[in-house]
Scaffold this motif. Sequence first.
Motif, PDB file in Angstrom:
ATOM      1  N   ALA A 288     112.345  87.473  38.380  1.00 36.95           N
ATOM      2  CA  ALA A 288     112.086  87.130  36.937  1.00 36.95           C
ATOM      3  C   ALA A 288     111.293  88.391  36.366  1.00 36.95           C
ATOM      4  O   ALA A 288     110.412  88.824  37.196  1.00 36.95           O
ATOM      5  N   GLY A 289     111.361  88.906  35.123  1.00 41.07           N
ATOM      6  CA  GLY A 289     110.492  89.892  34.714  1.00 41.07           C
ATOM      7  C   GLY A 289     110.683  89.866  33.048  1.00 41.07           C
ATOM      8  O   GLY A 289     110.416  88.597  32.524  1.00 41.07           O
ATOM      9  N   GLY A 290     111.038  90.769  32.521  1.00 37.78           N
ATOM     10  CA  GLY A 290     111.609  90.875  31.067  1.00 37.78           C
ATOM     11  C   GLY A 290     112.650  89.703  30.770  1.00 37.78           C
ATOM     12  O   GLY A 290     112.594  89.107  29.742  1.00 37.78           O
ATOM     13  N   ASP A 291     113.324  89.301  31.635  1.00 34.26           N
ATOM     14  CA  ASP A 291     114.421  88.044  31.496  1.00 34.26           C
ATOM     15  C   ASP A 291     113.656  86.928  31.258  1.00 34.26           C
ATOM     16  O   ASP A 291     114.140  86.129  30.127  1.00 34.26           O
ATOM     17  N   ALA A 292     112.541  86.623  32.015  1.00 32.85           N
ATOM     18  CA  ALA A 292     111.748  85.477  31.785  1.00 32.85           C
ATOM     19  C   ALA A 292     111.173  85.518  30.175  1.00 32.85           C
ATOM     20  O   ALA A 292     111.202  84.392  29.576  1.00 32.85           O
ATOM     21  N   ALA A 293     110.595  86.417  29.863  1.00 31.13           N
ATOM     22  CA  ALA A 293     110.142  86.607  28.742  1.00 31.13           C
ATOM     23  C   ALA A 293     111.151  86.385  27.590  1.00 31.13           C
ATOM     24  O   ALA A 293     110.948  85.707  26.467  1.00 31.13           O
ATOM     25  N   LEU A 302     110.434  81.908  18.833  1.00 36.95           N
ATOM     26  CA  LEU A 302     109.190  82.598  18.327  1.00 36.95           C
ATOM     27  C   LEU A 302     109.661  83.345  17.176  1.00 36.95           C
ATOM     28  O   LEU A 302     110.933  84.052  17.215  1.00 36.95           O
ATOM     29  N   SER A 303     108.893  83.664  16.157  1.00 36.97           N
ATOM     30  CA  SER A 303     109.492  84.488  15.100  1.00 36.97           C
ATOM     31  C   SER A 303     109.435  86.104  15.356  1.00 36.97           C
ATOM     32  O   SER A 303     108.656  86.387  16.401  1.00 36.97           O
ATOM     33  N   GLY A 304     109.993  86.806  14.474  1.00 39.47           N
ATOM     34  CA  GLY A 304     109.985  88.156  14.752  1.00 39.47           C
ATOM     35  C   GLY A 304     110.531  88.595  16.031  1.00 39.47           C
ATOM     36  O   GLY A 304     111.576  88.243  16.562  1.00 39.47           O
ATOM     37  N   ALA A 305     110.051  89.877  16.500  1.00 36.14           N
ATOM     38  CA  ALA A 305     111.088  90.329  17.617  1.00 36.14           C
ATOM     39  C   ALA A 305     110.348  90.307  18.763  1.00 36.14           C
ATOM     40  O   ALA A 305     108.974  89.737  18.858  1.00 36.14           O
ATOM     41  N   LEU A 306     110.987  90.228  19.920  1.00 41.26           N
ATOM     42  CA  LEU A 306     110.359  89.747  21.149  1.00 41.26           C
ATOM     43  C   LEU A 306     109.145  90.606  21.468  1.00 41.26           C
ATOM     44  O   LEU A 306     108.124  90.181  22.074  1.00 41.26           O
ATOM     45  N   SER A 307     109.170  91.834  21.295  1.00 41.68           N
ATOM     46  CA  SER A 307     108.259  92.692  21.771  1.00 41.68           C
ATOM     47  C   SER A 307     106.946  92.597  20.702  1.00 41.68           C
ATOM     48  O   SER A 307     105.793  92.587  21.587  1.00 41.68           O
ATOM     49  N   ASP A 308     106.954  91.874  19.600  1.00 40.44           N
ATOM     50  CA  ASP A 308     105.976  91.095  18.771  1.00 40.44           C
ATOM     51  C   ASP A 308     105.459  90.094  19.453  1.00 40.44           C
ATOM     52  O   ASP A 308     104.244  89.878  19.487  1.00 40.44           O
ATOM     53  N   ALA A 309     106.352  89.285  19.823  1.00 37.23           N
ATOM     54  CA  ALA A 309     105.823  88.134  20.564  1.00 37.23           C
ATOM     55  C   ALA A 309     105.156  88.028  21.635  1.00 37.23           C
ATOM     56  O   ALA A 309     104.017  87.451  21.959  1.00 37.23           O
ATOM     57  N   VAL A 310     105.598  89.129  22.531  1.00 35.91           N
ATOM     58  CA  VAL A 310     104.790  89.451  23.760  1.00 35.91           C
ATOM     59  C   VAL A 310     103.422  90.047  23.423  1.00 35.91           C
ATOM     60  O   VAL A 310     102.322  89.699  24.111  1.00 35.91           O
ATOM     61  N   GLU A 311     103.295  90.963  22.323  1.00 34.23           N
ATOM     62  CA  GLU A 311     101.996  91.376  22.457  1.00 34.23           C
ATOM     63  C   GLU A 311     100.907  90.305  21.713  1.00 34.23           C
ATOM     64  O   GLU A 311     100.004  90.094  22.087  1.00 34.23           O
TER      65      GLU A 311
END
Length: 482
Positions: A288-293, A302-311
Amino acid sequence: MSLGPPEVILAADLGAGSIRAAAIGFDGRTHAIARRALAIDEPAPGWAEADPDVWWQALCQTMSQVLAGVTPRAIAITAMTRSQVFLDRAGRSLRPAIIWRDTRAAAEAAACARWLPIENPATAVNPFHTLARVAWLHHHEPATFDALGAVLEPKDALNLRLTGVTAADGVTAARFDDLAPAAGAPAWLSDSLSRLALPRRMPWQAVGTVTATEAPFDGLRGLPVFGGAMDTWAGAVGAGAVAPGLAYDVAGTSEAVGLITAGGARVNGLVPLPWTETAFQLGGPTQAGGDAARWAFELLRLSGALSDAVERAGRIPPTRHLPVFLPYLAGERAPVWRTDVGGQLSGLTRAHGPAEVMFAVLEGVAGAVDDIVRTAEAAGTTAEAVHICGGGARSDAWCQLKADVLGLPVVRPREVETGLVGSAAAAAVGLGVYASLAEAVAAMNGPERTFLPRPEHADAFAERRAARKALKAFALAHPLGP
């Protein structure tokens, strides 16, 4: 006054879904880059195949696109590993290549394992192992097996077409060194093992020179072709993980993690490999890595883009009251090597929302990196820093979270997609431009930023590490049902 066209390494990175080629200068600058999408066939459930001739055509096309205005000095290729190209004695492809995710050889893996008593699960024969797939060929396609001249990794098959020389790199092929069958092993096993014996070259050693007659290589005759290595090696080396005490994290869909050691140490659960001119490594891939996110992002809506949610989630201050997550969503590879363990989420309350759960998932992935690094340290080398690369390295918040979870500096290079740079660095050493891999990488892809562990959060992360350890023990003791 013009100084003439820049001297470059022609590097290529072959993955299951695409190939990239680039002209990379000795200072690490990318003068041109080209990409072509590739397809995977799934002719039966659990199967994954591709046509090696398509890979060759894609290499020719992408290399043609990056040649304008440069002076090539060498070629170096990296590629996905645990994938096999089956060639006849004239070097022609006999059947579609079997790709790393293919599971057809499960029965053959079990049959091989009965005759190969390997204590370390990281080097034991499983359905993704080359030997299991060659044994599958022996049992299911005997005519193809009888015609086999060589079984090559994708990179080595491309090198063969470039140079006419059959060889494997000494890093990737070292995974076969534990394959010593017990007395009385059946003939089919010995026949299968014999197909794996190949001359070896280290990534910075020349395989040969270009002899191919297809364009654009007909205009590059005599150009040296270096051994290269699997994608994990190229990515980690390109990120700067080249000295004992340095760990690496190739942060992609899953994580590939390791610790560089001075000697060829061994620890159960991790793969030992030669690494640089003088160093070795202990490591392996997680599940698991980015797949888990991505899974959490879609599950939590979650709203918005995945990258924004991660931040956003990654910047939540840690406390002992946040939920804790174990990322065994599809079992776990290193250092566990179990398919019957499941993910764990503990400590939820009504006060928690999607962002807090996403934090726990990101932290759990970082914890899987920590698990491999700490397991590797048992061999006697203490980790001093983690060099990170891959798509996951683009997130400042996740890099900082990993630094906090591991209690180690996390070093991000200027270029985070490091596979092409690592291959080019190996070729630059082989050409004598640099005296060592360490010197080459320092010149071609130095650090962009170092994320330091935050001492004010050390106690909280230590408590949370202990909580994940307890969840891991529970998961291992309570396997999933059929």
